[in-house]
Design an enzyme around this catalytic site. Structure first.
Site, PDB file in Angstrom:
ATOM      1  N   GLY A 228       0.868  -1.472   0.073  1.00  0.00           N
ATOM      2  CA  GLY A 228       0.003   0.121  -0.039  1.00  0.00           C
ATOM      3  C   GLY A 228       0.963   1.215   0.001  1.00  0.00           C
ATOM      4  N   ASP A 229       0.030   2.551   0.046  1.00  0.00           N
ATOM      5  CA  ASP A 229       0.932   3.671   0.076  1.00  0.00           C
ATOM      6  C   ASP A 229       0.235   4.465   1.173  1.00  0.00           C
ATOM      7  OD1 ASP A 229       1.595   6.082  -0.582  1.00  0.00           O
ATOM      8  OD2 ASP A 229       1.016   6.185  -2.662  1.00  0.00           O
ATOM      9  N   HIS A 247      11.187  11.319   9.277  1.00  0.00           N
ATOM     10  CA  HIS A 247      12.591  11.841   9.163  1.00  0.00           C
ATOM     11  C   HIS A 247      12.537  12.037   7.680  1.00  0.00           C
ATOM     12  CE1 HIS A 247      15.995   8.912   9.447  1.00  0.00           C
ATOM     13  NE2 HIS A 247      14.986   8.351   8.735  1.00  0.00           N
TER      14      HIS A 247
END
Ligand SMILES: C[S@@+](CC[C@H](N)C(=O)[O-])C[C@H]1O[C@@H](n2cnc3c(N)ncnc32)[C@H](O)[C@@H]1O
Length: 340
Positions: A228-229, A247
């Protein structure tokens, strides 16, 4: 060390790490063992030039990774052991990534980026951001993913230590966003057997099942890998954790990720942000150096607790607390969906 010595140590820092990189890249640490061996034999075994290999072995010995004895014989030291493929806490993946060709090249853009205020070294050098470059260059992707597992071999211990007193009884499902091959999540599931977990990752990272930690750690039945994203949607869970994810990204991108997690959480849901946290101005800290690497690598940065707390707030979360392992090298920031 005197000021001169300290400064020279920094000036020649790259020579040291490049020497180590060459040793690891050429397989020296998997050829030399605790029984001393002639340099010529090492060279023959791994196909190197005799005379040049001896000079590399001598330099590695001078740095403490090997021990040189008379007769051009070398054995491995405890420090050198950490560079072996089969060491349980091997640091091999980290040196191969951080001193490898791509990360070597991007640093040269640092002064110019700071002059013109555009943080895009990977794009300047390769025409794409790092994750896009990895999609197109399987060799870099492999080195990158192995390095993440290599970092995790150290960082997972710190995460477990920071969580030691944390009450996980209300968390049945923990989702690791951008969890790589699942090293940290598998160790958490192994320590807390009431939990199940999921790793949200790019499909290309989790395609090779042999590299995934859950089955190797015996928690495969409680751990799911989801292609997934995180910029689109994250799976729902009682809590979400991210290690060295925010980060990588600028503030707007972080707010998008944190907002998607917020939407995937039920009331009372938790988010855990594991990062190098920048301490007060007077304290020297690894996060301040890692921040230079983040400046070169992508759009991200290292942040203070207050900065992460601000990002949480802008995404709907309430800041709860920060947990640290004894060495303080990382911290875990906890956010809650409703008032703590
Ligand atoms: C710096 S690595 C950290 C990996 C892991 N959390 C760790 O600490 O070892 C960042 C991870 O984010 C993943 N990633 C990047 N973009 C992503 C996206 N859009 N959705 C999900 N994961 C993503 C990468 O594949 C990579 O594994």
């Amino acid at each position: 060390m005197s000021s001169y010595e300290k400064t020279l140590d920094v000036i020649f820092g790259r020579w040291k790490s490049q020497t180590l990189y060459a040793g690891v890249r050429l397989g020296i640490f998997d050829s030399v063992s605790s029984d001393s061996k002639e340099a010529a034999l090492v060279a023959k075994e791994i196909g190197l030039d005799d005379a040049l290999a001896y000079r590399l072995l001598r330099a590695l010995a001078s740095l403490g990774f090997l021990k040189e004895e008379s007769g051009s014989r070398f054995s491995i030291t405890t420090q050198g052991d950490l560079m072996r493929k089969d060491h349980p806490h091997t640091l091999r993946g980290i040196i191969l990534l951080e001193e490898g060709p791509e990360h070597y090249q991007i640093w040269k853009h640092l002064p110019k980026m700071i002059t013109d205020g555009r943080q895009n070294a990977f794009v300047r050098e390769y025409g794409h951001g790092a994750f896009e470059y990895a999609e197109r260059n399987p060799e870099y992707a492999e080195v990158f993913n192995q390095a993440m597992s290599s970092y995790s071999r150290i960082y997972t211990q710190w995460v477990l230590e920071a969580f030691d007193k944390y009450d996980f009884s209300n968390i049945q499902h923990l989702c690791d966003i951008g969890g790589g091959h699942g090293h940290m999540l598998s160790h958490i599931l192994s320590k807390y057997p009431h939990m199940k977990g999921s790793v949200l990752e790019l499909g290309s990272v989790i395609r090779n099942k042999e590299l995934l930690w859950a089955s190797k750690m015996g928690v495969g039945d409680r751990c799911q890998y989801i292609d997934g994203d995180m910029f689109r949607e994250v799976p729902s869970a009682d809590a979400h954790i991210m290690k060295l994810i925010l980060h990588d990204w600028n503030d707007d991108e972080c707010i998008k990720i944190l907002s998607n997690i917020y939407n995937g959480s039920s009331d009372g849901g938790r988010v855990f942000i594991v990062e190098h946290l920048v301490p007060d101005p007077k304290t020297p800290h690894f996060s301040k150096l890692f921040d230079m690497h983040m400046l070169c690598w992508g759009s991200g940065r290292e942040r203070t607790v207050e900065e992460y707390s601000g990002l949480l707030q802008k995404s709907g979360w309430n800041y709860v607390q920060t947990l640290y392992p004894g060495n303080g090298l990382i911290g875990i920031i906890e956010g809650a969906k409703s008032k703590p």
